[in-house]
Design a protein around this motif. Structure first.
Motif, short mmCIF file in Angstrom:
data_model
loop_
_atom_site.label_atom_id
_atom_site.label_comp_id
_atom_site.label_asym_id
_atom_site.label_seq_id
_atom_site.Cartn_x
_atom_site.Cartn_y
_atom_site.Cartn_z
N THR A 29 5.38 21.73 3.58
CA THR A 29 4.99 21.74 2.36
C THR A 29 5.51 20.54 1.28
O THR A 29 4.99 19.79 0.84
N THR A 30 6.65 20.45 1.56
CA THR A 30 7.67 19.45 0.84
C THR A 30 7.23 17.87 1.40
O THR A 30 6.91 16.92 0.40
N ALA A 31 6.72 17.62 2.47
CA ALA A 31 6.30 16.49 3.11
C ALA A 31 4.91 16.20 2.43
O ALA A 31 4.70 15.02 2.19
N ALA A 32 4.05 17.33 2.60
CA ALA A 32 2.77 17.11 1.91
C ALA A 32 2.61 16.49 0.34
O ALA A 32 2.27 15.65 -0.20
N ILE A 33 3.76 17.14 -0.46
CA ILE A 33 3.86 16.82 -2.04
C ILE A 33 4.36 15.52 -1.97
O ILE A 33 4.14 14.64 -2.86
N LEU A 34 5.17 15.04 -1.05
CA LEU A 34 5.92 13.84 -1.17
C LEU A 34 5.01 12.53 -0.90
O LEU A 34 4.81 11.65 -1.46
N TYR A 35 4.06 12.95 0.34
CA TYR A 35 3.35 11.93 0.82
C TYR A 35 2.33 11.70 -0.43
O TYR A 35 1.95 10.73 -0.62
N MET A 36 1.92 12.84 -1.05
CA MET A 36 1.01 12.53 -2.34
C MET A 36 1.60 11.60 -3.34
O MET A 36 0.98 10.97 -3.73
N LEU A 49 3.84 9.36 -2.91
CA LEU A 49 4.16 7.95 -2.45
C LEU A 49 2.85 7.42 -2.16
O LEU A 49 2.93 6.18 -2.59
N SER A 50 1.71 8.01 -1.70
CA SER A 50 0.61 7.34 -1.40
C SER A 50 -0.01 6.98 -2.81
O SER A 50 -0.65 5.93 -2.71
N PHE A 51 -0.15 7.84 -3.77
CA PHE A 51 -0.66 7.37 -4.70
C PHE A 51 0.13 6.17 -5.57
O PHE A 51 -0.64 5.15 -6.18
N THR A 52 1.66 6.27 -5.56
CA THR A 52 2.15 5.29 -6.33
C THR A 52 1.88 3.82 -5.52
O THR A 52 1.78 2.75 -6.24
N PHE A 53 2.02 3.85 -4.21
CA PHE A 53 1.62 2.50 -3.59
C PHE A 53 0.35 2.22 -3.82
O PHE A 53 -0.03 0.89 -3.92
N LEU A 54 -0.88 3.07 -3.74
CA LEU A 54 -2.17 2.71 -4.01
C LEU A 54 -2.32 2.08 -5.26
O LEU A 54 -3.03 1.20 -5.64
N LEU A 55 -1.45 2.78 -6.34
CA LEU A 55 -1.50 2.24 -7.98
C LEU A 55 -1.07 1.04 -7.69
O LEU A 55 -1.58 -0.07 -8.44
#
Length: 641
Positions: free
Chosen positions: A116-123, A125-131
């Motif tokens: 679950t930690t990986a899913a939240i961290l991925y969320m 990171l991906s949002f930050t990089f996309l933005l």
């Protein structure tokens, strides 16, 4: 550097598929970073699925939500809050879906696939990089745009200091996308000395073409053009400013007053190069709309030539006075269709009918008059091109004379209340077939008015050239300038009166409310304009130098052309009306029987092969018709002998 930056700015927008692939790549990087971060912690990844399987699930869910929210559809360099929200929603729902799937799998198998930690961290990171990707693209584009704006934008000063010009300056300085860079304001008012408005200086200098102070100021600040609010200036003030600008090789831009700004359009699209029409000595025309409304409301009205320059404008203005029905008659198929589309779009509540017909066809006209029961007729159908009609007098007789006779006779027979005919200044002491044919038409309706038993009131309106009409000189000059010249003027001393089409048609409607019938109403056309001066000024306004960049050639007067037009003949008497722009002329009226006999002789002559016979018959009806620069001059010599 500047060239490279401009190249980047001019690139087409990044294709959607490219944005989509870049977003997938960012998600892959985000997953990899997530794995590397958690790999160095006490948390251990589940091994139910291999690493590539977990990565595929994460990326697959992200791609699915990218598609749902269309995160790739926006233009990256113009990203907005809506675009950010779409990316955030896709990232959140990806993590949420992974967690829900992971929980459901655990409830059935007692095993977990993902941390679950990986899913939240991925969320995150991906949002930050996309933005971050979108911000970098947008800011880089804006930086390049700002970097080049100093070179690409036109450096302008605004003329005058009042609420209008300050509002214009505020709009220019607050919108970075404008192609104008405001340097300051120019004023002749000494009370504005040492002022600073919107962070821009106010330059105190006289504005006229001989002002060395104005010239020095423009050179010092490298000014490309001047911008003015035309509605707040008089014609003479505008001309003086334009002369000063042209003397210093500056562009001149025109902006409507604040209350006339179109809020739906960008400011830049409303800033126009000043046109020659803005510099002619014309003043606003005021009409008595209440009298006109009483004359036109709930009436069935026929407009002949209703798809032409004058006729179409008459139709548009009639439409605003709530007529019962307007019948638009013309023999030009394409123009009539365009008029129909225009009325459907702009006057959806107007009851109108377009009729394709020729005023020479009496049987067709009889059917139309019988079908519609008209109250008023506005007769604008005519052939008007002087050189062309000079070579084709048969057509002048057919349309300008016979067409008018047909319509006038039918108006009397059907008890039409009012018949308003559009004539021309070329009918005064005519020197060409076109003008003489219009004078013949005037004479017929005037004599018909005097005939016993005529109920219809025949009203003639006479005016000069209208700006922008089909075949008029200004559009012709514009085409020649656009083609690189030469601009052709028939004579260095030729002058003409000018009026805008809306002005002329306003006065036509106003004149239509006047008189008891038989009058000729003459419009005040202002001051005459020398055509050579107009040509030179139009070339300058286009950014060229007359005779150097674009040549002007004197081609000689065309057949039947005058050096100047008259609005009255020598025997005419004029009286003022309640409208300052309209005079009434009561020219001598011929006996109907005599006029009718001569017109029948003219029509009969068109059945013969010799066009000189046609013109000779017109001269018998219109004795003041003296041909100039024409093959028909021999007829005048024969008559004098």
């Amino acid at each position: 550097m500047r060239t490279k930056a401009i190249g980047l700015l001019n690139q087409r927008y990044l294709p959607r598929w490219a944005v989509f692939l870049l977003d997938i790549f960012i998600c892959l990087v985000s997953f990899g970073i997530t794995y590397l971060i958690l790999e160095g912690t006490p948390l251990k990844f589940q091994t139910v699925w291999p690493l590539w399987g977990r990565a595929a699930f994460f990326i697959g869910m992200n791609v699915f939500f990218f598609y749902i929210f269309r995160t790739y559809a926006g233009i990256v360099r113009h990203s907005t809050f809506t675009d950010v929200f779409r990316v955030a929603a896709a990232s959140f729902l990806t993590a949420f879906s992974v967690i829900v799937f992971n929980t459901a799998y655990f409830s059935f198998t007692d095993e977990k696939i993902f941390l679950t930690t990986a899913a939240i961290l991925y969320m995150f990171l991906s949002f930050t990089f996309l933005l971050f990707f979108r911000i970098v693209v947008k800011e880089s584009y804006q930086y390049l745009r700002r970097m080049n704006s100093g070179n690409l934008k036109k450096r302008v000063v605004i003329v005058g200091m009042d609420n209008q010009t300050i509002n214009l300056g505020r709009a220019l300085t607050s919108e970075s996308d404008q192609s104008f860079h405001l340097v300051g304001f120019v004023s002749e008012d000494s009370s504005n000395k040492s002022l600073n408005v919107l962070g821009k200086p106010v330059f105190l200098t006289p504005i006229h073409k001989d002002s060395t102070e104005f010239s020095a100021l423009m050179v010092k600040h490298k000014i490309d053009g001047i911008l003015m609010v035309r509605d707040s200036l008089s014609v003479s003030e505008t001309n003086e400013i334009v002369e000063a600008a042209l003397a210093n090789e500056l562009k001149v831009f025109n902006m409507p007053s604040v209350e006339n700004w179109n809020k739906k359009e960008d400011l830049e699209t409303q800033i126009k190069h000043i046109e020659i029409e803005d510099l002619l000595d014309r003043y606003p025309i005021e009409i008595d709309t209440e009298i006109i409304k009483n004359d036109l409301e709930n009436k069935t009205i026929l407009v002949t030539g209703g798809a032409g320059s004058i006729g179409s404008e008459i139709v548009k203005q009639l439409a605003m006075f709530n007529p019962s029905e307007i019948v638009v008659l013309d023999n030009a198929e394409s123009a009539l269709y365009e008029m129909e589309l225009y009325l459907e779009q702009n006057f959806p509540d107007l009851n109108f009918t377009t009729v394709l017909a020729d005023v020479r066809n009496i049987e067709r006209l009889e059917m139309i008059f019988t079908s519609f029961k008209f109250h008023l007729v506005f007769h604008a159908a005519a052939y008007k091109h002087v050189p062309l009609i000079e070579k084709n007098p048969y057509e002048a007789v057919g349309v300008n004379i016979s067409g008018t006779v047909n319509l006038a006779n039918l108006s009397v027979q059907h008890g039409i209340d009012k018949f308003v005919m559009i004539s021309t200044d070329k009918a005064v002491n005519p020197t060409n077939v076109m003008g003489a044919s219009k004078r013949a038409a005037e004479m017929y309706v005037q004599s018909l008015q005097e005939k016993i038993g005529t109920h219809t009131r025949f009203i003639t309106t006479r005016f000069g050239n209208v700006l922008g009409s089909n075949g008029s000189v200004i559009p012709h000059f514009r085409r020649q300038i656009a083609a690189g010249g030469p601009v052709t003027v028939t004579h260095k001393d030729i002058i003409r009166y000018f009026m805008t089409i809306p002005e002329a048609c306003q006065l036509v409607l106003q004149a239509g409310t006047m008189g008891n019938g038989g009058e000729i109403f003459i419009f005040d056309m202002g001051k005459p304009v020398k055509i050579l001066d107009m040509a030179e000024r139009m070339i300058k306004l286009s950014g060229f130098k007359p005779y150097k960049d674009i040549d002007i050639q004197i081609t000689g007067l065309r057949p039947g052309e005058k050096l100047y037009e008259e609005l009255l003949n020598d025997t005419a008497q004029t009286l003022p009306t309640f409208h300052s722009k309209i005079l009434v002329s009561k020219v001598p009226v011929g006996d109907f029987h005599g006029v009718n006999m001569k017109i029948q002789a003219i029509v009969q002559a068109t059945t013969q092969t010799k066009k000189t016979e046609v013109v000779m018959r017109i001269k018998e009806l219109v004795p003041e018709f003296i041909s100039q620069n024409s093959e028909y001059q021999m007829l005048d010599l024969h008559h004098q002998n």
